[in-house]
Enzyme design. Structure first.
Site, short mmCIF file in Angstrom:
data_model
loop_
_atom_site.label_atom_id
_atom_site.label_comp_id
_atom_site.label_asym_id
_atom_site.label_seq_id
_atom_site.Cartn_x
_atom_site.Cartn_y
_atom_site.Cartn_z
N ARG A 91 41.52 31.91 28.01
CA ARG A 91 42.26 32.06 28.73
C ARG A 91 43.20 30.86 28.78
O ARG A 91 44.78 30.55 28.18
CB ARG A 91 42.45 32.94 30.17
CG ARG A 91 41.86 34.47 29.54
CD ARG A 91 42.42 34.83 31.36
NE ARG A 91 43.47 35.02 31.55
CZ ARG A 91 43.66 35.75 33.02
NH1 ARG A 91 42.76 35.74 33.90
NH2 ARG A 91 44.98 35.34 33.47
N CYS A 143 43.33 29.94 39.02
CA CYS A 143 43.31 30.77 38.36
C CYS A 143 43.84 32.10 38.03
O CYS A 143 45.25 30.63 37.71
CB CYS A 143 42.54 31.61 39.39
SG CYS A 143 42.56 32.04 40.57
#
Length: 275
Positions: A176, A234
């Site tokens: 990611r 995050c």
């Protein structure tokens, strides 16, 4: 420093004392299964369930998928679970502490002075032969007063500034961070200048946190030297709390959380993206 972790053996002993901790079951997983359903199938005796989406966060919006909860919302949930300022609190989830760390961080942020996470979570508890129950306790009568701001946070501008002049850690999976996949948020990639530091690397094969010395070595390799000039993000501010717990274990207290994280950053087309 009191460790932010508690072992299964330590918890089992503490539950037999006259100052037994309040237990919070905060099981949650992105995309399910619902934590409440898992709680109903079996949980630690006496544990109260807290819903991460509805009680440990505000509704999704411009501030991200899991904005910090309104203080009154958080206080209501904690009091229902029996949280007081005098009794210790232990949070747990299914195992790796990804959501339990969110509860730990929020309680510390809110001013509670004795909060720990069960290392290994429910998986470690059952592996040690301890029982579960399907009996839900009656609503607690807690009196904890939420006083936000006991732990540092940064907004999007602050995160961007630290990425340029300090250290910004991206706690998401490497793929990611690199923009190879983005299953949830509007755009792929990462905040320009952020360093990849996947949360999963805080754990050993048994799902427990690495020893403090190993964590210290990990963060040294990531060039963590000044907690006051370091922040973590995050996807939506949940697993970043796991990174902050690991940093605390490694001796780096005072690192900031970017609560909106990638879900806020990527939703604003004015924010640049790096691949």
């Amino acid at each position: 420093m009191t460790s932010p972790l508690i072992t299964v053996a330590e918890l089992a002993d503490a539950l037999g004392t006259d100052r037994a901790p309040v237990l919070l079951d905060v099981r949650w997983a992105l995309g399910g299964p619902p934590g409440a359903e898992e709680y109903a199938k079996g949980h630690l005796p006496g544990a109260h369930y807290l819903d991460l989406d509805r009680e440990l966060a505000d509704p999704p919006g411009p501030a991200g998928r899991h904005p910090l909860p309104d203080p009154d919302r958080l206080a209501t949930a904690l009091r229902r679970a029996g949280v007081t300022a005098e009794r210790p609190v232990v949070a747990y989830d299914a195992g790796p502490a990804l959501s339990a760390a969110r509860a730990w961080w929020l309680l510390c942020w809110a001013g509670h002075g004795d909060v720990r996470v069960l290392d290994g979570g429910l998986a470690a508890w059952t592996a040690a032969g301890h029982p579960l129950t399907t009996d839900a306790p009656a609503p607690g009568e807690g009196d904890f007063k939420v006083e936000p701001g006991h732990l540092p946070t940064v907004d999007a501008a602050g995160a961007a500034e630290l990425a340029r002049t300090g250290l910004l850690l991206d706690a998401r999976a490497g793929e990611r961070y690199r923009g190879e996949t983005e299953p949830v948020d509007p755009r792929a990639g990462h905040i320009p200048g952020a360093a990849s530091a996947p949360t999963t690397e805080n754990l050993g094969p048994d799902g427990r946190f690495l020893p403090p010395a190993a964590l210290a070595a990990r963060f040294a390799a990531l060039h963590v030297t000044d907690p006051a000039r370091t922040a973590v993000y995050c996807g939506s501010g949940v697993t970043a709390a796991h990174q902050l717990l690991a940093l605390t274990l490694a001796g780096h207290e005072g690192v900031a959380l970017y609560p909106g994280s990638w879900s806020e950053w990527s939703a604003n087309p004015a924010n640049p993206v790096e691949l």
